[in-house]
Design a protein around this motif. Sequence first.
Motif, PDB file in Angstrom:
ATOM      1  N   LEU A  91       0.859  -1.164   0.000  1.00 49.30           N
ATOM      2  CA  LEU A  91       0.000   0.000   0.000  1.00 49.30           C
ATOM      3  C   LEU A  91       0.903   1.225   0.000  1.00 49.30           C
ATOM      4  N   SER A  92       0.661   2.154  -0.923  1.00 51.59           N
ATOM      5  CA  SER A  92       1.482   3.364  -0.963  1.00 51.59           C
ATOM      6  C   SER A  92       0.585   4.598  -1.010  1.00 51.59           C
ATOM      7  N   TYR A  93       1.139   5.688  -0.538  1.00 52.43           N
ATOM      8  CA  TYR A  93       0.472   6.982  -0.558  1.00 52.43           C
ATOM      9  C   TYR A  93       1.444   7.985  -1.154  1.00 52.43           C
ATOM     10  N   SER A  94       0.939   8.880  -1.992  1.00 52.53           N
ATOM     11  CA  SER A  94       1.803   9.935  -2.519  1.00 52.53           C
ATOM     12  C   SER A  94       1.052  11.259  -2.535  1.00 52.53           C
ATOM     13  N   PHE A  95       1.806  12.327  -2.378  1.00 52.59           N
ATOM     14  CA  PHE A  95       1.287  13.681  -2.468  1.00 52.59           C
ATOM     15  C   PHE A  95       2.091  14.401  -3.539  1.00 52.59           C
ATOM     16  N   ASN A  96       1.403  15.081  -4.428  1.00 47.95           N
ATOM     17  CA  ASN A  96       2.068  15.801  -5.505  1.00 47.95           C
ATOM     18  C   ASN A  96       1.579  17.242  -5.509  1.00 47.95           C
ATOM     19  N   TYR A  97       2.515  18.167  -5.622  1.00 51.37           N
ATOM     20  CA  TYR A  97       2.192  19.587  -5.723  1.00 51.37           C
ATOM     21  C   TYR A  97       2.974  20.128  -6.909  1.00 51.37           C
ATOM     22  N   SER A  98       2.262  20.658  -7.903  1.00 52.79           N
ATOM     23  CA  SER A  98       2.924  21.090  -9.143  1.00 52.79           C
ATOM     24  C   SER A  98       2.650  22.556  -9.434  1.00 52.79           C
ATOM     25  N   PHE A  99       3.609  23.151 -10.127  1.00 56.28           N
ATOM     26  CA  PHE A  99       3.504  24.529 -10.579  1.00 56.28           C
ATOM     27  C   PHE A  99       3.396  24.527 -12.096  1.00 56.28           C
ATOM     28  N   LEU A 100       2.728  25.531 -12.643  1.00 54.20           N
ATOM     29  CA  LEU A 100       2.670  25.726 -14.086  1.00 54.20           C
ATOM     30  C   LEU A 100       3.027  27.175 -14.343  1.00 54.20           C
ATOM     31  N   ARG A 120       5.374  28.918 -13.002  1.00 52.59           N
ATOM     32  CA  ARG A 120       5.674  29.510 -11.694  1.00 52.59           C
ATOM     33  C   ARG A 120       4.438  29.849 -10.859  1.00 52.59           C
ATOM     34  N   SER A 121       3.281  29.383 -11.288  1.00 51.91           N
ATOM     35  CA  SER A 121       2.054  29.589 -10.515  1.00 51.91           C
ATOM     36  C   SER A 121       1.600  28.249  -9.964  1.00 51.91           C
ATOM     37  N   ASP A 122       0.939  28.281  -8.807  1.00 55.06           N
ATOM     38  CA  ASP A 122       0.377  27.058  -8.239  1.00 55.06           C
ATOM     39  C   ASP A 122      -0.581  26.445  -9.254  1.00 55.06           C
ATOM     40  N   PHE A 123      -0.495  25.122  -9.456  1.00 54.77           N
ATOM     41  CA  PHE A 123      -1.319  24.487 -10.472  1.00 54.77           C
ATOM     42  C   PHE A 123      -2.208  23.390  -9.897  1.00 54.77           C
ATOM     43  N   ILE A 124      -1.607  22.351  -9.302  1.00 54.69           N
ATOM     44  CA  ILE A 124      -2.397  21.216  -8.835  1.00 54.69           C
ATOM     45  C   ILE A 124      -1.772  20.587  -7.602  1.00 54.69           C
ATOM     46  N   ALA A 125      -2.625  20.132  -6.708  1.00 50.66           N
ATOM     47  CA  ALA A 125      -2.206  19.322  -5.559  1.00 50.66           C
ATOM     48  C   ALA A 125      -3.038  18.046  -5.612  1.00 50.66           C
ATOM     49  N   SER A 126      -2.391  16.910  -5.441  1.00 51.97           N
ATOM     50  CA  SER A 126      -3.137  15.660  -5.484  1.00 51.97           C
ATOM     51  C   SER A 126      -2.646  14.688  -4.425  1.00 51.97           C
ATOM     52  N   HIS A 127      -3.574  13.903  -3.932  1.00 52.34           N
ATOM     53  CA  HIS A 127      -3.305  12.830  -2.980  1.00 52.34           C
ATOM     54  C   HIS A 127      -3.678  11.526  -3.661  1.00 52.34           C
ATOM     55  N   THR A 128      -2.816  10.530  -3.569  1.00 51.48           N
ATOM     56  CA  THR A 128      -3.073   9.246  -4.228  1.00 51.48           C
ATOM     57  C   THR A 128      -2.780   8.096  -3.278  1.00 51.48           C
ATOM     58  N   ILE A 129      -3.687   7.134  -3.251  1.00 53.21           N
ATOM     59  CA  ILE A 129      -3.513   5.911  -2.462  1.00 53.21           C
ATOM     60  C   ILE A 129      -3.540   4.732  -3.442  1.00 53.21           C
ATOM     61  N   ARG A 141      -7.289  12.090  -5.415  1.00 59.61           N
ATOM     62  CA  ARG A 141      -8.104  13.295  -5.183  1.00 59.61           C
ATOM     63  C   ARG A 141      -7.293  14.464  -5.698  1.00 59.61           C
ATOM     64  N   LYS A 142      -7.814  15.137  -6.722  1.00 60.57           N
ATOM     65  CA  LYS A 142      -7.084  16.225  -7.374  1.00 60.57           C
ATOM     66  C   LYS A 142      -7.703  17.572  -7.027  1.00 60.57           C
ATOM     67  N   ASN A 143      -6.855  18.551  -6.727  1.00 58.14           N
ATOM     68  CA  ASN A 143      -7.290  19.905  -6.429  1.00 58.14           C
ATOM     69  C   ASN A 143      -6.527  20.848  -7.361  1.00 58.14           C
ATOM     70  N   PHE A 144      -7.196  21.298  -8.431  1.00 55.56           N
ATOM     71  CA  PHE A 144      -6.592  22.265  -9.343  1.00 55.56           C
ATOM     72  C   PHE A 144      -6.699  23.638  -8.690  1.00 55.56           C
ATOM     73  N   LEU A 145      -5.576  24.237  -8.382  1.00 53.42           N
ATOM     74  CA  LEU A 145      -5.556  25.429  -7.545  1.00 53.42           C
ATOM     75  C   LEU A 145      -6.049  26.687  -8.252  1.00 53.42           C
ATOM     76  N   SER A 146      -6.031  26.690  -9.586  1.00 54.15           N
ATOM     77  CA  SER A 146      -6.488  27.880 -10.308  1.00 54.15           C
ATOM     78  C   SER A 146      -7.788  27.642 -11.071  1.00 54.15           C
ATOM     79  N   ASN A 147      -8.310  26.405 -11.034  1.00 53.89           N
ATOM     80  CA  ASN A 147      -9.524  26.094 -11.784  1.00 53.89           C
ATOM     81  C   ASN A 147     -10.295  25.008 -11.039  1.00 53.89           C
TER      82      ASN A 147
END
Length: 189
Positions: free
Chosen positions: A5-14, A16-25, A47-53
């Motif tokens: 079982l793995s968990y990952s968190f990803n935070y990406s920029f597009l 130089r602006s905040d773009f997406i944060a996601s949690h994955t199991i 679970r995806k959270n698009f920070l600008s949309n």
Amino acid sequence: WDADLSYSFNYSFLDRSDFIASHTINPRISFIPIPNCNTFAGYSFSRKNFLSNNSRDGTNHSWSLSQFYFFMESKAYIFLRYGLDLEDTEAPQFDYIGHGASAGLRLPGPFKLNTTLNYSFSFANYKNVTESIGERRFDAKHTVQLNLSRSIIDALEVNINVKRVMSNSNLTSVDFTQNIYLFGFSFKM
């Protein structure tokens, strides 16, 4: 039997602006039904959270089944994989059902050179009309990849990788052909 079982968190920029944060199991199980065969069954929840949309925020459920068959004293293998992908977002235009299939072959060659050839196909069928194109979107992607690898010393390996991606979509920004060439080293402990 083997499970993990793995968990990952990803935070990406597009740009130089905040773009997406996601949690994955990802839970996964593997087992050996008969000698030289290894079967993997996996599930992924994101679970995806698009920070600008916020309309693209949503969840993704993916299931996959892979079968490996090893031969040549386990130095070579072939594999087949199928996956089902369900995307559910705040805006119905981004909801889709996706299918993916892949196959591959790895063979040892002369001069201790290992050759791996993979092919994959994926298709996403969007459930509703995409506003920017005025019709239901579809994405189809073919990927062919060739990797040559050779151990230089016990833990150091050199890799040459060539990948061709052919993406076909009625959304212009996702309709492309891409060639990727990589040369690298990997160190395994």
